[in-house]
Design a protein around this motif. Structure first.
Motif, PDB file in Angstrom:
ATOM      1  N   SER A  61     -10.663  -8.024 -15.900  1.00  0.00           N
ATOM      2  CA  SER A  61     -11.542  -8.514 -17.399  1.00  0.00           C
ATOM      3  C   SER A  61     -10.569 -10.128 -17.630  1.00  0.00           C
ATOM      4  N   GLU A  62      -9.506 -10.748 -17.883  1.00  0.00           N
ATOM      5  CA  GLU A  62      -8.589 -11.787 -18.179  1.00  0.00           C
ATOM      6  C   GLU A  62      -9.118 -12.458 -17.720  1.00  0.00           C
ATOM      7  N   ALA A  63      -8.932 -12.317 -16.041  1.00  0.00           N
ATOM      8  CA  ALA A  63      -9.792 -13.943 -15.022  1.00  0.00           C
ATOM      9  C   ALA A  63     -11.491 -14.241 -15.274  1.00  0.00           C
ATOM     10  N   GLY A  64     -11.731 -13.358 -14.908  1.00  0.00           N
ATOM     11  CA  GLY A  64     -12.960 -12.976 -14.933  1.00  0.00           C
ATOM     12  C   GLY A  64     -13.111 -13.523 -13.438  1.00  0.00           C
ATOM     13  N   SER A  65     -14.239 -14.875 -14.133  1.00  0.00           N
ATOM     14  CA  SER A  65     -14.846 -15.216 -12.414  1.00  0.00           C
ATOM     15  C   SER A  65     -13.801 -16.351 -11.754  1.00  0.00           C
ATOM     16  N   LEU A  66     -12.668 -16.655 -12.241  1.00  0.00           N
ATOM     17  CA  LEU A  66     -11.367 -17.344 -12.155  1.00  0.00           C
ATOM     18  C   LEU A  66     -10.508 -16.583 -11.244  1.00  0.00           C
ATOM     19  N   LEU A  67     -10.659 -14.888 -11.798  1.00  0.00           N
ATOM     20  CA  LEU A  67      -9.702 -14.342 -10.169  1.00  0.00           C
ATOM     21  C   LEU A  67     -10.030 -14.382  -8.647  1.00  0.00           C
ATOM     22  N   LYS A  68      -9.820 -14.694  -8.226  1.00  0.00           N
ATOM     23  CA  LYS A  68      -9.952 -15.213  -6.699  1.00  0.00           C
ATOM     24  C   LYS A  68      -9.475 -13.730  -5.972  1.00  0.00           C
ATOM     25  N   ILE A  69     -10.097 -12.628  -6.406  1.00  0.00           N
ATOM     26  CA  ILE A  69     -10.154 -11.169  -5.219  1.00  0.00           C
ATOM     27  C   ILE A  69     -10.556 -11.793  -3.825  1.00  0.00           C
ATOM     28  N   GLU A  70     -11.719 -12.603  -3.549  1.00  0.00           N
ATOM     29  CA  GLU A  70     -12.087 -12.277  -2.001  1.00  0.00           C
ATOM     30  C   GLU A  70     -10.220 -12.706  -1.370  1.00  0.00           C
ATOM     31  N   GLN A  71      -9.946 -14.110  -1.536  1.00  0.00           N
ATOM     32  CA  GLN A  71      -8.715 -14.484  -1.136  1.00  0.00           C
ATOM     33  C   GLN A  71      -7.876 -13.173  -1.391  1.00  0.00           C
ATOM     34  N   GLU A  72      -7.573 -12.952  -2.715  1.00  0.00           N
ATOM     35  CA  GLU A  72      -6.327 -11.867  -3.087  1.00  0.00           C
ATOM     36  C   GLU A  72      -6.534 -10.371  -2.394  1.00  0.00           C
ATOM     37  N   ILE A  73      -8.341 -10.241  -1.184  1.00  0.00           N
ATOM     38  CA  ILE A  73      -7.808  -8.676  -0.696  1.00  0.00           C
ATOM     39  C   ILE A  73      -8.135  -8.876   0.576  1.00  0.00           C
ATOM     40  N   ARG A  74      -8.548 -10.612   0.940  1.00  0.00           N
ATOM     41  CA  ARG A  74      -8.141 -10.546   2.877  1.00  0.00           C
ATOM     42  C   ARG A  74      -7.288 -10.098   3.327  1.00  0.00           C
ATOM     43  N   ASP A  75      -5.775  -9.899   3.117  1.00  0.00           N
ATOM     44  CA  ASP A  75      -4.698  -9.456   3.336  1.00  0.00           C
ATOM     45  C   ASP A  75      -5.066  -7.934   3.552  1.00  0.00           C
ATOM     46  N   ALA A  76      -5.358  -7.318   2.243  1.00  0.00           N
ATOM     47  CA  ALA A  76      -5.742  -6.083   2.601  1.00  0.00           C
ATOM     48  C   ALA A  76      -6.443  -5.733   3.499  1.00  0.00           C
ATOM     49  N   ILE A  77      -7.670  -6.414   3.230  1.00  0.00           N
ATOM     50  CA  ILE A  77      -8.886  -5.819   4.683  1.00  0.00           C
ATOM     51  C   ILE A  77      -8.288  -6.385   5.698  1.00  0.00           C
ATOM     52  N   GLU A  78      -7.765  -6.714   6.113  1.00  0.00           N
ATOM     53  CA  GLU A  78      -6.954  -7.250   7.909  1.00  0.00           C
ATOM     54  C   GLU A  78      -6.212  -5.775   8.156  1.00  0.00           C
ATOM     55  N   ALA A  79      -5.626  -5.587   7.047  1.00  0.00           N
ATOM     56  CA  ALA A  79      -4.486  -4.905   7.154  1.00  0.00           C
ATOM     57  C   ALA A  79      -5.055  -2.775   7.735  1.00  0.00           C
ATOM     58  N   ALA A  80      -6.061  -3.351   6.942  1.00  0.00           N
ATOM     59  CA  ALA A  80      -6.668  -1.913   6.593  1.00  0.00           C
ATOM     60  C   ALA A  80      -8.204  -1.374   8.488  1.00  0.00           C
ATOM     61  N   ARG A  81      -8.184  -3.123   8.736  1.00  0.00           N
ATOM     62  CA  ARG A  81      -8.886  -3.642   9.912  1.00  0.00           C
ATOM     63  C   ARG A  81      -7.757  -3.033  10.861  1.00  0.00           C
ATOM     64  N   ALA A  82      -6.355  -2.877  10.817  1.00  0.00           N
ATOM     65  CA  ALA A  82      -5.893  -3.137  12.602  1.00  0.00           C
ATOM     66  C   ALA A  82      -4.748  -1.162  12.117  1.00  0.00           C
ATOM     67  N   GLN A  83      -4.889  -1.333  10.368  1.00  0.00           N
ATOM     68  CA  GLN A  83      -4.889   0.106  10.540  1.00  0.00           C
ATOM     69  C   GLN A  83      -6.084   0.830  11.091  1.00  0.00           C
ATOM     70  N   TRP A  84      -7.270   0.937  11.032  1.00  0.00           N
ATOM     71  CA  TRP A  84      -8.628   1.687  11.721  1.00  0.00           C
ATOM     72  C   TRP A  84      -8.494   1.104  12.718  1.00  0.00           C
ATOM     73  N   MET A  85      -8.364  -0.023  13.491  1.00  0.00           N
ATOM     74  CA  MET A  85      -7.734  -0.073  15.240  1.00  0.00           C
ATOM     75  C   MET A  85      -7.099   1.179  15.851  1.00  0.00           C
ATOM     76  N   ALA A  86      -6.172   1.602  15.135  1.00  0.00           N
ATOM     77  CA  ALA A  86      -5.352   2.081  15.493  1.00  0.00           C
ATOM     78  C   ALA A  86      -5.200   3.678  15.390  1.00  0.00           C
ATOM     79  N   GLU A  87      -6.078   3.956  14.081  1.00  0.00           N
ATOM     80  CA  GLU A  87      -6.618   5.209  14.541  1.00  0.00           C
ATOM     81  C   GLU A  87      -7.503   5.383  15.418  1.00  0.00           C
TER      82      GLU A  87
END
Length: 654
Positions: free
Chosen positions: A447-473
């Protein structure tokens, strides 16, 4: 709309805001024991309330708990609650008035209790007619307005959500009559049929005195609310046309090699009579007498994406709708694009009926930090689609229902930690829980940064980590299944070899389904809190989706000046070249979103074109990552009361 009429509308909106906010505050305090100073009285003081009002009180207290989870103190939470209820009621009443003007609904607000639509409602609802005849006309009319809102909650959920606190607190009938008298002032009669009216209502809801007071008290916005209203300036129509004509309009013009109706229709489209359109791969010869236009491949208009990252009332998107209608019409007969469209829509009239729905569901995207703006923009675009249907001669019942749009609010994920943990505890497979926690954390500054929050970049590592965890599971699950000679449950597995994009969409779909199930799980007032949690979380994922897209066109009238204090450190880190002014950072962000050769149009302060502090912005952004294709130096007096010299310009990403 001329200035005299705008001034009358401004006066009416200001009066309506004061009436509604004062009245809502009085009702919260007098009927429900929720005081402006932040105090909430004990429940035992309200056992005398009818059951419905007791439920409303529980819901309101739950809503306060919900918005306090975002960091507000008790007094600030109640101020926000009053403001939200007031502006939602105003926006709904204005929406009904504009729907009436377009023949979308029977008369509902033009004559209050004597409105024709109200009497039809009574005839169809015997219990309400009994209530009316028993002297409870005001309650019956309130139920009528809520019923009307319910009819449109699927198409315009931002304005008509059943979970909105405005459904629990209704203004007194005396105040409602005063508000309706202002809306129905004969001097304002002509404004309700104009598409831009709703934008002016949004602009005038926050009086300029409030903006001036905030600026005197702090040079930088102190929070997202201040950031929103301090930069709330309506973009004049001619600026909207200039920027849209030379971005979306010019892209289609080049795709059609100059043979398009937009050449005549777009008043500000820049083109030259000595243009020569090059073939694919052809290099321009050294002929100074010609203007060579590089080849731009044609694109199915269903794939066009246009974004306004600070959309306000949706003015750019409304005009883009106009151009897209013409583009779809031409594409249907285009020798290259037409065959696929004709295959999907063999009947031309059926295709034309589908176009407004396609535009809202596939082409137009908007982001704003102000939930009022999201309400207004969603309504404005829906009304624009209804106007298109009206021009086709379609009756309301014959029109395709539009149930999806991409106007999203940038706000943090809900802050109730215990609800988050309760929700993720049942997510399957477990890797989803880690991903959801990471997303919630990364969205804190939305709400503070709005569109300037580069959320797609911020969560990229989280997506890859979840994908790796999912693969192991998944590997463990399949080994166990092989041992037991069985198959893993589908909900516990996923194709882990998929791309990041498809992995994200699958994960998101599972989370959204889980949120819907979670919201419906409980019926008490804690259930209402869970519904709010689920609704806000779903909105957060919608914001992420908009940020993850790439766009053909980005149009904006971005905020200018300093970042809000809570987002300052993030902006400085994420935008080191453009951190000195928000508008410069927005231009940088807009170019990031564009596809190659996509176009950006913006109206901003003109200071960036000559001040030394913007040298990196000019050299590395404007001239390094893009090329300037159109510029209008506009000066003062363009953005209503904003004391800033402006420039409107278009860039093409290189």
């Amino acid at each position: 709309m001329d200035k005299g009429l705008r001034d009358k509308l401004r006066s009416a909106v200001t009066q309506m805001r004061k009436l509604l906010e004062k009245n809502i505050g009085e009702i919260l305090e007098g009927r429900y024991g929720i005081h402006r100073n932040g105090m909430v009285e004990n429940e035992e003081n309200f056992v005398h309330l009818p059951q419905e009002e007791q439920t409303h009180r529980h819901d309101l207290i739950a809503y306060l708990e919900h918005i306090r989870s975002f960091g507000l103190n008790p007094k600030g939470a109640i101020e926000q609650l009053i403001r939200e209820i007031a502006f939602t009621h105003l926006n709904r009443l204005v929406a009904f008035k504009m729907m009436e003007a377009r023949g979308l609904i029977r008369e509902a607000v033009s004559r209050g209790l004597k409105s024709q639509g109200f009497f039809f409602y009574l005839a169809d609802h015997p219990e309400e007619e009994d209530r009316y005849n028993a002297g409870q006309q005001e309650l019956a009319y309130r139920h009528f307005l809520l019923w009307l809102a319910q009819r449109y909650q699927e198409e315009i959920p931002a304005l008509f959500s059943p979970h909105d606190p405005a459904n629990r607190v209704f203004p007194s009938h005396r105040v409602l009559e005063e508000v309706l008298a202002l809306i129905n002032d004969p001097e304002l009669a002509e404004v309700w049929d104009e598409d831009e009216t709703i934008g002016w209502v949004y602009q005038y809801f926050t009086p300029k005195e409030m903006r001036e007071k905030a600026r005197k008290e702090s040079s930088a916005p102190r929070n997202s609310y201040e950031l929103a209203f301090r930069n709330q300036f309506y973009t004049p129509r001619y600026v909207v046309e200039f920027l849209t004509d030379n971005t979306l309009g010019r892209i289609w013009y080049e795709m059609q090699r100059g043979e398009t109706v937009l050449k005549e229709r777009c008043r500000y489209l820049i083109w030259q009579p000595n243009e020569v359109f090059l073939s694919p791969g052809e290099m321009p010869p050294s002929d100074e007498g010609k203007v060579y236009v590089r080849h731009r491949p044609k694109e199915d208009p269903r794939e066009f994406k246009i974004l306004d990252p600070a959309c306000g009332s949706g003015h750019y998107l409304l005009y883009a709708f106009d151009l897209l209608q013409a583009i779809y019409e031409e594409a249907y007969d285009d020798p290259d694009l037409g065959p696929k469209l004709q295959q999907d829509y063999p009947d031309r009239e059926a295709f034309r009926r589908e176009v407004p729905k396609l535009i809202l569901e596939r082409n137009l995207y908007g982001i704003d930090i102000d939930p009022r703006a999201v309400q207004i923009a969603a309504l404005a675009l829906w009304l624009r689609a209804q106007r298109a249907y009206q021009e086709m001669g379609l009756k309301p019942e014959e029109r395709p229902k539009i149930t999806r749009s991409h106007i999203v609010v940038a706000e943090p994920m809900p802050g109730e930690t215990e609800l988050l943990e309760e929700f993720v505890a049942n997510l399957r497979p477990p890797a989803l829980a880690s991903l959801v926690r990471a997303v919630f954390y990364k969205m804190e500054l939305a709400s503070e940064a709005g569109s300037l929050l580069k959320i797609e970049q911020e969560i990229r590592d989280a997506i890859e980590a979840a994908r790796a965890q999912w693969m192991a599971e998944t590997e463990v699950l399949f080994k166990e299944a092989a041992r037991l000679k069985s198959k893993p449950k589908p909900k516990e597995t996923f194709d882990v070899t998929a791309t990041e994009e498809s992995f994200w969409h699958e994960a998101e779909n599972r989370v959204l389904k889980a949120l819907r199930d979670y919201a419906e799980k409980f019926a008490n007032h804690r259930g209402y809190l869970r519904k709010l949690f689920a609704e806000d979380a779903a909105q957060g994922f919608a914001f992420i989706d908009v940020c993850r897209n790439r766009y053909d066109v980005v149009l904006m009238n971005p905020p200018f000046g300093e970042a809000s204090k809570p987002s300052k450190a993030y902006i400085e880190k994420a935008y080191p070249r453009t951190k000195n002014d928000l508008y410069a950072a927005f231009v940088e962000r807009g170019l990031e979103w564009l596809v190659p050769n996509g176009r950006l149009g913006a109206i901003t302060s003109r200071t960036g074109f000559f001040l030394s502090t913007f040298q990196k912005w000019r050299e590395e952004i404007l001239l390094g990552e893009a090329r300037l294709v159109a510029l209008a130096d506009l000066g003062y007096g363009v953005l209503d009361t904003a004391m800033v010299e402006t420039a409107a310009y278009c860039l093409e990403k290189v």
